[in-house]
Motif scaffolding. Sequence first.
Motif, PDB file in Angstrom:
ATOM      1  N   GLU A  26      64.208  61.970  49.665  1.00  0.00           N
ATOM      2  CA  GLU A  26      65.395  61.960  50.741  1.00  0.00           C
ATOM      3  C   GLU A  26      66.817  62.324  50.184  1.00  0.00           C
ATOM      4  OE1 GLU A  26      64.834  58.103  52.671  1.00  0.00           O
ATOM      5  OE2 GLU A  26      63.119  58.976  53.512  1.00  0.00           O
ATOM      6  N   GLY A  27      67.392  63.332  50.781  1.00  0.00           N
ATOM      7  CA  GLY A  27      68.719  64.013  50.389  1.00  0.00           C
ATOM      8  C   GLY A  27      68.638  65.016  49.590  1.00  0.00           C
ATOM      9  N   MET A  28      67.470  65.635  49.373  1.00  0.00           N
ATOM     10  CA  MET A  28      67.193  66.954  48.254  1.00  0.00           C
ATOM     11  C   MET A  28      67.475  67.991  49.383  1.00  0.00           C
ATOM     12  SD  MET A  28      63.675  67.052  46.356  1.00  0.00           S
ATOM     13  CE  MET A  28      63.548  66.030  44.951  1.00  0.00           C
ATOM     14  N   GLN A  29      67.914  69.056  48.641  1.00  0.00           N
ATOM     15  CA  GLN A  29      68.352  70.557  49.263  1.00  0.00           C
ATOM     16  C   GLN A  29      67.047  71.098  49.320  1.00  0.00           C
ATOM     17  OE1 GLN A  29      71.660  71.082  50.680  1.00  0.00           O
ATOM     18  NE2 GLN A  29      71.547  68.936  50.182  1.00  0.00           N
ATOM     19  N   VAL A  30      66.760  71.608  50.368  1.00  0.00           N
ATOM     20  CA  VAL A  30      65.676  72.280  50.520  1.00  0.00           C
ATOM     21  C   VAL A  30      65.570  73.870  50.830  1.00  0.00           C
ATOM     22  CG1 VAL A  30      63.073  72.474  51.698  1.00  0.00           C
ATOM     23  CG2 VAL A  30      64.379  70.270  51.732  1.00  0.00           C
ATOM     24  N   TYR A  31      64.917  74.837  49.961  1.00  0.00           N
ATOM     25  CA  TYR A  31      65.069  76.189  49.927  1.00  0.00           C
ATOM     26  C   TYR A  31      63.658  76.678  50.150  1.00  0.00           C
ATOM     27  CZ  TYR A  31      69.729  75.599  47.832  1.00  0.00           C
ATOM     28  OH  TYR A  31      70.906  75.054  47.429  1.00  0.00           O
ATOM     29  N   GLU A  32      63.960  78.008  50.845  1.00  0.00           N
ATOM     30  CA  GLU A  32      62.749  78.896  51.053  1.00  0.00           C
ATOM     31  C   GLU A  32      63.831  80.355  50.249  1.00  0.00           C
ATOM     32  OE1 GLU A  32      59.518  80.578  53.852  1.00  0.00           O
ATOM     33  OE2 GLU A  32      61.504  80.683  54.721  1.00  0.00           O
ATOM     34  N   GLY A  33      62.920  80.257  49.034  1.00  0.00           N
ATOM     35  CA  GLY A  33      63.726  81.442  48.276  1.00  0.00           C
ATOM     36  C   GLY A  33      65.028  81.248  48.017  1.00  0.00           C
ATOM     37  N   ASP A  34      65.878  82.088  48.480  1.00  0.00           N
ATOM     38  CA  ASP A  34      67.628  81.570  48.151  1.00  0.00           C
ATOM     39  C   ASP A  34      68.018  81.150  49.481  1.00  0.00           C
ATOM     40  OD1 ASP A  34      67.389  82.796  45.563  1.00  0.00           O
ATOM     41  OD2 ASP A  34      67.813  84.763  46.195  1.00  0.00           O
ATOM     42  N   LYS A  35      67.434  80.969  50.311  1.00  0.00           N
ATOM     43  CA  LYS A  35      68.027  80.354  51.732  1.00  0.00           C
ATOM     44  C   LYS A  35      67.906  78.893  51.600  1.00  0.00           C
ATOM     45  CE  LYS A  35      67.291  80.833  56.592  1.00  0.00           C
ATOM     46  NZ  LYS A  35      66.419  81.190  57.765  1.00  0.00           N
ATOM     47  N   LEU A  36      69.103  78.445  51.929  1.00  0.00           N
ATOM     48  CA  LEU A  36      69.156  76.913  52.143  1.00  0.00           C
ATOM     49  C   LEU A  36      68.676  76.388  53.399  1.00  0.00           C
ATOM     50  CD1 LEU A  36      69.746  74.191  51.229  1.00  0.00           C
ATOM     51  CD2 LEU A  36      72.267  74.559  51.926  1.00  0.00           C
ATOM     52  N   GLY A  69      68.093  73.325  54.509  1.00  0.00           N
ATOM     53  CA  GLY A  69      69.026  72.165  54.862  1.00  0.00           C
ATOM     54  C   GLY A  69      68.604  70.826  54.057  1.00  0.00           C
ATOM     55  N   THR A  70      68.995  69.777  54.395  1.00  0.00           N
ATOM     56  CA  THR A  70      68.684  68.667  53.614  1.00  0.00           C
ATOM     57  C   THR A  70      67.522  67.609  54.079  1.00  0.00           C
ATOM     58  OG1 THR A  70      71.024  68.394  53.002  1.00  0.00           O
ATOM     59  CG2 THR A  70      69.775  66.343  52.584  1.00  0.00           C
ATOM     60  N   LEU A  71      66.535  67.295  53.071  1.00  0.00           N
ATOM     61  CA  LEU A  71      65.446  66.521  53.436  1.00  0.00           C
ATOM     62  C   LEU A  71      66.065  65.000  53.863  1.00  0.00           C
ATOM     63  CD1 LEU A  71      62.042  66.195  52.016  1.00  0.00           C
ATOM     64  CD2 LEU A  71      63.098  64.173  52.957  1.00  0.00           C
ATOM     65  N   SER A  72      65.982  64.883  55.214  1.00  0.00           N
ATOM     66  CA  SER A  72      66.581  63.539  55.788  1.00  0.00           C
ATOM     67  C   SER A  72      65.655  62.316  55.772  1.00  0.00           C
ATOM     68  CB  SER A  72      67.369  63.831  57.163  1.00  0.00           C
ATOM     69  OG  SER A  72      66.429  64.150  57.847  1.00  0.00           O
ATOM     70  N   GLN A  73      64.522  62.773  56.028  1.00  0.00           N
ATOM     71  CA  GLN A  73      63.314  61.806  56.405  1.00  0.00           C
ATOM     72  C   GLN A  73      62.087  62.329  56.051  1.00  0.00           C
ATOM     73  OE1 GLN A  73      63.674  60.152  60.095  1.00  0.00           O
ATOM     74  NE2 GLN A  73      62.431  58.385  59.909  1.00  0.00           N
ATOM     75  N   VAL A  74      61.286  61.149  55.568  1.00  0.00           N
ATOM     76  CA  VAL A  74      59.771  61.537  55.282  1.00  0.00           C
ATOM     77  C   VAL A  74      58.909  60.627  56.369  1.00  0.00           C
ATOM     78  CG1 VAL A  74      57.816  61.213  54.006  1.00  0.00           C
ATOM     79  CG2 VAL A  74      59.878  61.823  52.866  1.00  0.00           C
ATOM     80  N   LEU A  90      61.221  66.013  57.518  1.00  0.00           N
ATOM     81  CA  LEU A  90      62.385  66.400  58.342  1.00  0.00           C
ATOM     82  C   LEU A  90      63.479  66.718  57.618  1.00  0.00           C
ATOM     83  CD1 LEU A  90      63.253  66.263  61.550  1.00  0.00           C
ATOM     84  CD2 LEU A  90      64.067  64.038  60.868  1.00  0.00           C
ATOM     85  N   ILE A  91      63.930  68.096  57.960  1.00  0.00           N
ATOM     86  CA  ILE A  91      64.968  68.921  57.393  1.00  0.00           C
ATOM     87  C   ILE A  91      66.068  68.990  58.346  1.00  0.00           C
ATOM     88  CG2 ILE A  91      65.635  70.830  55.972  1.00  0.00           C
ATOM     89  CD1 ILE A  91      63.167  69.013  54.738  1.00  0.00           C
ATOM     90  N   LYS A  92      67.350  68.473  58.076  1.00  0.00           N
ATOM     91  CA  LYS A  92      68.331  68.910  58.853  1.00  0.00           C
ATOM     92  C   LYS A  92      69.301  69.876  58.199  1.00  0.00           C
ATOM     93  CE  LYS A  92      68.518  64.083  61.154  1.00  0.00           C
ATOM     94  NZ  LYS A  92      69.163  63.232  61.469  1.00  0.00           N
ATOM     95  N   GLY A  93      69.589  70.839  58.878  1.00  0.00           N
ATOM     96  CA  GLY A  93      70.367  72.042  58.486  1.00  0.00           C
ATOM     97  C   GLY A  93      71.264  72.754  59.437  1.00  0.00           C
ATOM     98  N   SER A  94      71.615  73.935  59.260  1.00  0.00           N
ATOM     99  CA  SER A  94      72.861  74.397  60.247  1.00  0.00           C
ATOM    100  C   SER A  94      72.146  74.870  61.580  1.00  0.00           C
ATOM    101  CB  SER A  94      73.408  75.849  59.583  1.00  0.00           C
ATOM    102  OG  SER A  94      72.578  76.655  59.239  1.00  0.00           O
ATOM    103  N   LYS A  95      70.815  75.336  61.604  1.00  0.00           N
ATOM    104  CA  LYS A  95      70.249  75.586  62.875  1.00  0.00           C
ATOM    105  C   LYS A  95      69.533  74.372  63.423  1.00  0.00           C
ATOM    106  CE  LYS A  95      69.670  80.400  61.636  1.00  0.00           C
ATOM    107  NZ  LYS A  95      68.669  81.428  61.385  1.00  0.00           N
ATOM    108  N   GLY A  96      69.804  72.906  62.978  1.00  0.00           N
ATOM    109  CA  GLY A  96      69.157  71.963  63.794  1.00  0.00           C
ATOM    110  C   GLY A  96      68.107  71.271  62.753  1.00  0.00           C
ATOM    111  N   GLU A  97      66.990  70.711  63.392  1.00  0.00           N
ATOM    112  CA  GLU A  97      66.160  70.120  62.458  1.00  0.00           C
ATOM    113  C   GLU A  97      64.635  70.871  62.434  1.00  0.00           C
ATOM    114  OE1 GLU A  97      67.086  65.312  63.515  1.00  0.00           O
ATOM    115  OE2 GLU A  97      65.438  66.251  64.543  1.00  0.00           O
ATOM    116  N   ILE A  98      64.123  70.767  61.302  1.00  0.00           N
ATOM    117  CA  ILE A  98      62.792  71.604  60.845  1.00  0.00           C
ATOM    118  C   ILE A  98      62.002  70.194  60.398  1.00  0.00           C
ATOM    119  CG2 ILE A  98      61.593  73.566  59.668  1.00  0.00           C
ATOM    120  CD1 ILE A  98      64.309  74.421  59.105  1.00  0.00           C
TER     121      ILE A  98
END
Length: 166
Positions: A101-111, A113-118, A128-136
């Motif tokens: 929790e709190g890790m930065q999650v990347y696909e290649g060079d693209k951030l 978001g931040t892993l907010s919850q397992v 659960l990743i929270k980023g600029s485009k919402g939750e993934i």
Amino acid sequence: MDEVLIGEVLRPHGLNGELKIYPLTTDLERFLKLQAVILRHGEISQHFKIIKARVQTDLVFLTIEEIDSIDQAENYRGWEVRIDRSEVPPLKEGWYYFELEGMQVYEGDKLLGTLSQVLETGANDVYLIKGSKGEICIPALKSVVQHVDVSGRRMDVILPPGLLED
């Protein structure tokens, strides 16, 4: 302070200040090996030496230094039970949720978001990743999670086709 949440004080037990604890860990035996705990309520935290710990069914009972009456124990109802992160035994494989929790999650060079919850789903965990485009929601599968750098606070993933809509 690097602390890990392992339980919550439910209420006093008996007249001598014993605390009834709801454990937030699957390893209840860990309480029997502890020398000390940190009780936290908001910004207030207090360190206590453990005098006695016992496990009964799915609850833990702690007798701790400086709390020796039901009235004193009542003051800690609802407080978090924490330990220093250094007391958490390493896993043989995988990671603790608090490490992810709190890790930065990347696909290649693209951030992404931040892993907010397992989230525990039964079949596999979901991150659960929270980023600029919402939750993934990313499945915690070896085919998806390519690399985890705990000390660097980074996770690299390859998303399944169709997970993100462009």
